[in-house]
Design an enzyme around this catalytic site. Sequence first.
Site, mmCIF file in Angstrom:
data_model
loop_
_atom_site.group_PDB
_atom_site.id
_atom_site.type_symbol
_atom_site.label_atom_id
_atom_site.label_comp_id
_atom_site.label_asym_id
_atom_site.label_seq_id
_atom_site.Cartn_x
_atom_site.Cartn_y
_atom_site.Cartn_z
ATOM 1 N N TRP A 124 66.056 33.815 39.065
ATOM 2 C CA TRP A 124 65.552 34.951 38.287
ATOM 3 C C TRP A 124 65.588 34.592 36.787
ATOM 4 O O TRP A 124 66.576 34.012 36.322
ATOM 5 C CB TRP A 124 66.425 36.172 38.583
ATOM 6 C CG TRP A 124 66.119 37.386 37.772
ATOM 7 C CD1 TRP A 124 64.886 37.950 37.583
ATOM 8 C CD2 TRP A 124 67.059 38.189 37.050
ATOM 9 N NE1 TRP A 124 65.010 39.067 36.790
ATOM 10 C CE2 TRP A 124 66.319 39.228 36.444
ATOM 11 C CE3 TRP A 124 68.435 38.130 36.858
ATOM 12 C CZ2 TRP A 124 66.925 40.210 35.668
ATOM 13 C CZ3 TRP A 124 69.040 39.112 36.089
ATOM 14 C CH2 TRP A 124 68.288 40.140 35.501
ATOM 15 N N ASP A 207 74.498 37.974 43.584
ATOM 16 C CA ASP A 207 73.677 38.942 42.871
ATOM 17 C C ASP A 207 72.912 39.718 43.950
ATOM 18 O O ASP A 207 72.051 39.160 44.631
ATOM 19 C CB ASP A 207 72.710 38.200 41.930
ATOM 20 C CG ASP A 207 71.869 39.153 41.094
ATOM 21 O OD1 ASP A 207 71.999 40.381 41.283
ATOM 22 O OD2 ASP A 207 71.078 38.670 40.260
ATOM 23 N N LYS A 243 65.846 48.864 42.485
ATOM 24 C CA LYS A 243 64.764 48.763 43.471
ATOM 25 C C LYS A 243 64.996 49.701 44.646
ATOM 26 O O LYS A 243 64.103 50.421 45.062
ATOM 27 C CB LYS A 243 64.655 47.330 44.005
ATOM 28 C CG LYS A 243 64.959 46.249 43.012
ATOM 29 C CD LYS A 243 63.860 46.014 42.011
ATOM 30 C CE LYS A 243 64.300 44.918 41.055
ATOM 31 N NZ LYS A 243 63.375 44.578 40.031
HETATM 32 C C1 LMR Z 1 62.262 41.253 38.093
HETATM 33 O O1 LMR Z 1 62.738 40.179 38.476
HETATM 34 O O2 LMR Z 1 61.037 41.408 37.913
HETATM 35 C C2 LMR Z 1 63.153 42.420 37.868
HETATM 36 O O3 LMR Z 1 64.452 42.159 38.246
HETATM 37 C C3 LMR Z 1 63.031 43.031 36.538
HETATM 38 C C4 LMR Z 1 63.762 42.311 35.461
HETATM 39 O O4 LMR Z 1 64.650 42.920 34.839
HETATM 40 O O5 LMR Z 1 63.476 41.139 35.208
#
Ligand code: LMR
Length: 396
Positions: A124, A207, A243
């Site tokens: 991420w 996470d 989410k």
């Molecule tokens: C994402 O990965 O799009 C979400 O978790 C939003 C974010 O805060 O990045």
Amino acid sequence: MAPPDPILGVTDAFRKDQSADKLNLGVGAYRTEELKPYVLEVVKKAEKRMLERGDNKEYLPMEGLAEFRSATVELLLGKGAAAVKEGRVATLQSLSGTGSLRVAADFIAKFLPGTIVYISKPTWGNHKNIFADAGKGVEWREYTYFNPETVGLDFAAMKADIEAAPKGSIILLHGCAHNPTGIDPTREQWAEIADLVQAKGHIPFFDVAYQGFASGSLDDDAFAPRFFVERGLEVIIAQSYSKNLGLYAERIGAINMVLSDSGTAQRVLSQLKRIARAIYSNPPVHGARIVAEVVGNENMFEEWNEEMQMMAGRIKTVRQDLYEHLTRLMPEKDWSFVTSQIGMFSFTGLTPAQVENMTSKWHVYMTKDGRISLAGLNRARAGYLAEAIVDSVKNA
Ligand code: LMR
């Protein structure tokens, strides 16, 4: 000038685009079939009850709302979990996933100085910032995760990297629906990872951003963290309700540290409170009350589960549609990864130049790593998206 954020910057760019064709598949936010934001019915009910009760707006304690804290740890670890009964979990309500991860990162910087955090490659877009910015900076390194050739998990390389990490490292794992790839280890593979982590004295850090949202089942999606906790390991777990309850802007989540005894849990909680106090003092109350209300009421809990299944189901439907359109337009390529990946994202394997073509020519907004949020797609636009992907693969 700071560079645009790799995920939230995509939304900024989308807003400026005047085209009627534009599609925002950047940020992971659920949309209805009409591509409108969705407030869960069960959230509206909880809010109505809160309003009728006339709840006040006094400060919460630094650790958050008591009813939320007990509900969140039970959802995560399961009803009657031994670690909870034995008082071995330090749970602090925090600001959704990011805030919870950041409190833990500050804890690591302060109390485990020099410990390296291993992050999946890819991961991420915000994980690296969170660790790099905590304290004087928490060192992070990557472990192999994705194999571009198989568009699957490179399990042998992942294990080798975890094995090679210095003893006592922190291994950051995605609880379910890995972001951005949508590829998770199997249950057998989780068991092997747990063996390895245990043998090396590493600290697993999960996470958990999609519990219940990935498969539609809260229990199935919590399999991995529960498995590690039941093994008797000390585990760090960040949770988000962005989410699964659609509470994106309420910033509601938690950081849980599962420890070996209750005395340690009490001391750790006292330090987590101290860290939170200096960053934001105490957490916001509204989202915490919603979660406590929904989890604490049998009918609403049932209804929440149905709504989660509905959301997870809609994403599966557009996944299938996209797969069929892609196969129709370019049958010579194997598109089966689209339907084997899970969660809200599809990791397309598009190169940065192809992503650029998606945006400049087709007005499809997505992250540069090739991730698209299927939660932002509907059945009516799946064909358009497939055309854009095929054009980008062939011509960009
Ligand atoms: C994402 O990965 O799009 C979400 O978790 C939003 C974010 O805060 O990045």
